[in-house]
Design a protein around this motif. Structure first.
Motif, mmCIF file in Angstrom:
data_model
loop_
_atom_site.group_PDB
_atom_site.id
_atom_site.type_symbol
_atom_site.label_atom_id
_atom_site.label_comp_id
_atom_site.label_asym_id
_atom_site.label_seq_id
_atom_site.Cartn_x
_atom_site.Cartn_y
_atom_site.Cartn_z
ATOM 1 N N GLN A 38 -3.984 -58.206 37.902
ATOM 2 C CA GLN A 38 -4.940 -57.158 38.248
ATOM 3 C C GLN A 38 -4.592 -55.898 37.492
ATOM 4 O O GLN A 38 -3.461 -55.408 37.568
ATOM 5 C CB GLN A 38 -4.943 -56.897 39.750
ATOM 6 C CG GLN A 38 -6.028 -55.948 40.203
ATOM 7 C CD GLN A 38 -6.203 -55.934 41.710
ATOM 8 O OE1 GLN A 38 -5.319 -56.322 42.466
ATOM 9 N NE2 GLN A 38 -7.375 -55.495 42.158
ATOM 10 N N SER A 39 -5.587 -55.389 36.769
ATOM 11 C CA SER A 39 -5.448 -54.125 36.054
ATOM 12 C C SER A 39 -6.130 -53.037 36.865
ATOM 13 O O SER A 39 -7.028 -53.322 37.659
ATOM 14 C CB SER A 39 -6.094 -54.229 34.673
ATOM 15 O OG SER A 39 -5.564 -55.293 33.945
ATOM 16 N N LYS A 42 -9.968 -52.989 37.996
ATOM 17 C CA LYS A 42 -10.535 -54.323 37.790
ATOM 18 C C LYS A 42 -10.191 -55.231 38.964
ATOM 19 O O LYS A 42 -9.229 -55.001 39.689
ATOM 20 C CB LYS A 42 -10.012 -54.922 36.494
ATOM 21 C CG LYS A 42 -10.471 -54.205 35.247
ATOM 22 C CD LYS A 42 -10.038 -54.968 34.000
ATOM 23 C CE LYS A 42 -10.539 -54.297 32.744
ATOM 24 N NZ LYS A 42 -10.136 -55.046 31.516
ATOM 25 N N GLN A 43 -10.976 -56.281 39.099
ATOM 26 C CA GLN A 43 -10.699 -57.267 40.137
ATOM 27 C C GLN A 43 -9.538 -58.150 39.718
ATOM 28 O O GLN A 43 -9.282 -58.350 38.528
ATOM 29 C CB GLN A 43 -11.939 -58.131 40.388
ATOM 30 C CG GLN A 43 -13.064 -57.396 41.101
ATOM 31 C CD GLN A 43 -14.179 -58.346 41.514
ATOM 32 O OE1 GLN A 43 -14.437 -59.332 40.837
ATOM 33 N NE2 GLN A 43 -14.820 -58.052 42.623
ATOM 34 N N ARG A 44 -8.871 -58.681 40.722
ATOM 35 C CA ARG A 44 -7.806 -59.631 40.440
ATOM 36 C C ARG A 44 -8.422 -60.881 39.813
ATOM 37 O O ARG A 44 -9.438 -61.388 40.282
ATOM 38 C CB ARG A 44 -7.052 -59.971 41.723
ATOM 39 C CG ARG A 44 -5.791 -60.765 41.516
ATOM 40 C CD ARG A 44 -5.018 -60.929 42.816
ATOM 41 N NE ARG A 44 -4.543 -59.646 43.330
ATOM 42 C CZ ARG A 44 -3.697 -59.539 44.367
ATOM 43 N NH1 ARG A 44 -3.249 -60.624 44.980
ATOM 44 N NH2 ARG A 44 -3.320 -58.354 44.784
ATOM 45 N N GLU A 45 -7.788 -61.377 38.759
ATOM 46 C CA GLU A 45 -8.331 -62.545 38.068
ATOM 47 C C GLU A 45 -7.269 -63.626 37.926
ATOM 48 O O GLU A 45 -6.068 -63.335 37.821
ATOM 49 C CB GLU A 45 -8.849 -62.156 36.677
ATOM 50 C CG GLU A 45 -7.795 -61.612 35.742
ATOM 51 C CD GLU A 45 -8.324 -61.374 34.330
ATOM 52 O OE1 GLU A 45 -9.468 -61.756 34.035
ATOM 53 O OE2 GLU A 45 -7.564 -60.803 33.525
ATOM 54 N N GLU A 87 -4.203 -55.696 26.244
ATOM 55 C CA GLU A 87 -5.121 -56.036 27.341
ATOM 56 C C GLU A 87 -4.503 -56.991 28.357
ATOM 57 O O GLU A 87 -5.110 -57.272 29.384
ATOM 58 C CB GLU A 87 -6.425 -56.631 26.793
ATOM 59 C CG GLU A 87 -6.242 -57.759 25.799
ATOM 60 C CD GLU A 87 -6.326 -57.265 24.357
ATOM 61 O OE1 GLU A 87 -5.724 -56.209 24.039
ATOM 62 O OE2 GLU A 87 -6.967 -57.967 23.538
#
Length: 118
Positions: A38-39, A42-45, A87
Motif C-alpha cells: 500500500q502506497s 492508494k488502495q492496498r493491492e 513505483e
C-alpha cells in the motif's frame, strides 16, 4: 495465525530486497499466503501469492522481477524483489488466509516499509 514481517528498507532503483514473514503456525497447513502493498493515497493491492499446493500468482507490475517462496521448515514466507523501481515504494504486508470449519479468516502482518530511490 500471527505474522511477523521484516526485510524492508531503502534501496536504489535497480536494487534488490528480500522480505520475510514468519508465521506462528505450520505454513504448510495454511491455504493461502501472500504479499500486499500500500502506497500513500492508494488502495492496498496484491503483489504475489502462493497456495497450499505451491501455485503462485503475481501482479502484472511485478512479474519477472519478484519471486514469492516459502520455507516450510522455518514457517517463513519470502518475497524476493529484484530490479526495484521507485513505483515499488510502499508498505508491504504479509497475509494469510486460513480455514476453520469451512470459515475463512484473514490474518495480516504489521507491514514493512520499502523505499526505492531514483
Amino acid at each position: 495465525v500471527q505474522l511477523q514481517a521484516s526485510g524492508g528498507g531503502l534501496v536504489q532503483a535497480g536494487g534488490s530486497l528480500r522480505l520475510s514473514c514468519v508465521a506462528s503456525k505450520n505454513i504448510f497447513s495454511i491455504n493461502y499466503m501472500g504479499w500486499y502493498r500500500q502506497s500513500p493515497g492508494k488502495q492496498r493491492e496484491s503483489v504475489a501469492g502462493i497456495t497450499k499446493g505451491a501455485d503462485t500468482n503475481y501482479a502484472d507490475s511485478v512479474k519477472g522481477r519478484f519471486t514469492i517462496s516459502r520455507d516450510i521448515g522455518v514457517n517463513t514466507l519470502y518475497l524476493r524483489m529484484n530490479s526495484l523501481k521507485p513505483e515499488d515504494t510502499a508498505v508491504y504486508y504479509c497475509h494469510a488466509r486460513d480455514y476453520l470449519d469451512s470459515v475463512a479468516s484473514d490474518y495480516w502482518g504489521q507491514g514493512t516499509q520499502v523505499t526505492v530511490s531514483s
